[in-house]
Design a protein around this motif. Structure first.
Motif, PDB file in Angstrom:
ATOM      1  N   UNK A 152       1.035  -1.358   0.264  1.00  0.00           N
ATOM      2  CA  UNK A 152       0.155   0.147  -0.298  1.00  0.00           C
ATOM      3  C   UNK A 152       0.598   1.703   0.282  1.00  0.00           C
ATOM      4  N   UNK A 153       1.691   1.476   0.645  1.00  0.00           N
ATOM      5  CA  UNK A 153       2.790   2.288   1.279  1.00  0.00           C
ATOM      6  C   UNK A 153       4.003   2.485   0.390  1.00  0.00           C
ATOM      7  N   UNK A 154       4.491   1.604  -0.016  1.00  0.00           N
ATOM      8  CA  UNK A 154       5.693   1.414  -0.320  1.00  0.00           C
ATOM      9  C   UNK A 154       7.011   1.368   0.633  1.00  0.00           C
ATOM     10  N   UNK A 155       6.410   0.832   2.006  1.00  0.00           N
ATOM     11  CA  UNK A 155       7.970   1.340   3.056  1.00  0.00           C
ATOM     12  C   UNK A 155       7.462  -0.225   4.021  1.00  0.00           C
ATOM     13  N   UNK A 156       8.714  -0.506   4.216  1.00  0.00           N
ATOM     14  CA  UNK A 156       8.964  -1.776   5.581  1.00  0.00           C
ATOM     15  C   UNK A 156       7.855  -1.734   6.789  1.00  0.00           C
ATOM     16  N   UNK A 157       8.211  -2.418   6.892  1.00  0.00           N
ATOM     17  CA  UNK A 157       7.786  -2.169   8.846  1.00  0.00           C
ATOM     18  C   UNK A 157       8.076  -3.498   9.823  1.00  0.00           C
ATOM     19  N   UNK A 158       8.540  -3.397  11.087  1.00  0.00           N
ATOM     20  CA  UNK A 158       8.783  -4.128  12.286  1.00  0.00           C
ATOM     21  C   UNK A 158       8.970  -3.105  13.064  1.00  0.00           C
ATOM     22  N   UNK A 159       8.295  -3.951  14.263  1.00  0.00           N
ATOM     23  CA  UNK A 159       7.831  -2.520  15.964  1.00  0.00           C
ATOM     24  C   UNK A 159       7.596  -4.014  16.985  1.00  0.00           C
ATOM     25  N   UNK A 160       8.855  -4.076  17.920  1.00  0.00           N
ATOM     26  CA  UNK A 160       8.654  -5.249  19.173  1.00  0.00           C
ATOM     27  C   UNK A 160       7.230  -4.982  19.585  1.00  0.00           C
TER      28      UNK A 160
END
Length: 240
Positions: A152-160
């Motif tokens: 959707x946004x052409x970004x990557x994602x991670x999170x705790x």
């Protein structure tokens, strides 16, 4: 059961990652989410703003499968805030297959007229902002949200996250007693959500509904902390 003293565990430097992503992200919903996820690792679990997250998907491979529903419920160690729960059904880009319908019971009729994931993604991240997410098997929730954000946004994602399956694995797969069971030829104990809940005397719920499973995960973490950890345990000892 005696309280566990969590060992120091190597984990990503979430602070540096989240600051970098907050500075570089082009989506305001992600900027706010990354800012809210930057919690101190020494924060006691009893003070953490927790939110249980569950996804139902068309399969297990985020490269070709998709999210069909999302459940969120905020909670603490003493209370589950059901009035603030959120639930979305979303329409995948590919046709539902019979196997996935049998698994999560979301049918073609249920998704007819439902929004696409990209239409609700900003709302989902705004709802999650400011919370430490709690899941049962992080490789589903993180991987599928990452895939959705990339598409959707052409970004990557991670999170705790705090992964209740991982906490069960520490006891029943990685402990000295678990290794002794394997040496004796006994099968490992199941760490699936339903079986993990049974060990703590929690009630049976019908699984594979995103909101129900989010509530079940919240209850499981409450029981895990009550039975195995001190409420003062730093979240950095529990997250992944």
């Amino acid at each position: 059961m005696p309280l566990l003293r969590p060992k120091t565990r190597s984990a990503p430097d979430w602070h540096d990652y989240l600051v970098a992503r907050r500075q570089k992200s082009r989506q305001q919903a992600l900027v706010d989410f990354f800012a809210g996820a930057d919690l101190s690792p020494i924060l006691p679990i009893q003070e953490a703003p927790l939110m249980a997250l569950d996804l139902e998907t068309t399969g297990l491979d985020p490269r070709r499968d998709e999210i069909v529903s999302i459940g969120l419920v905020p909670f603490s160690l003493s209370r589950i805030r059901l009035a603030e729960r959120r639930y979305w059904v979303v329409r995948p880009h590919r046709t539902l297959n019979a196997e996935s319908v049998t698994f999560h019971h979301i049918t073609h009729a249920d998704i007819q007229g439902a929004p696409r994931i990209e239409e609700v993604l900003a709302d989902v991240f705004r709802a999650m902002a400011g919370h430490l997410l709690v899941v049962h098997y992080r490789h589903i929730e993180r991987s599928f949200l990452d895939a959705a954000v990339r598409a959707a946004w052409k970004e990557s994602l991670s999170f705790p996250v705090i992964d209740t399956m991982s906490l069960e694995a520490r006891i029943h797969r990685q402990s000295t007693m678990a290794r002794f069971r394997r040496w004796m030829g006994r099968p490992p104990r199941s760490i699936r959500l339903h079986d993990s809940r049974l060990r703590y005397g929690l009630p049976h719920y019908h699984g594979h509904h995103a909101l129900t499973d989010a509530i079940a995960t919240a209850e499981l973490l409450q029981a895990q902390v009550a039975g195995n950890y001190a409420p003062e345990t730093p979240i950095g000892m529990l997250w992944s």
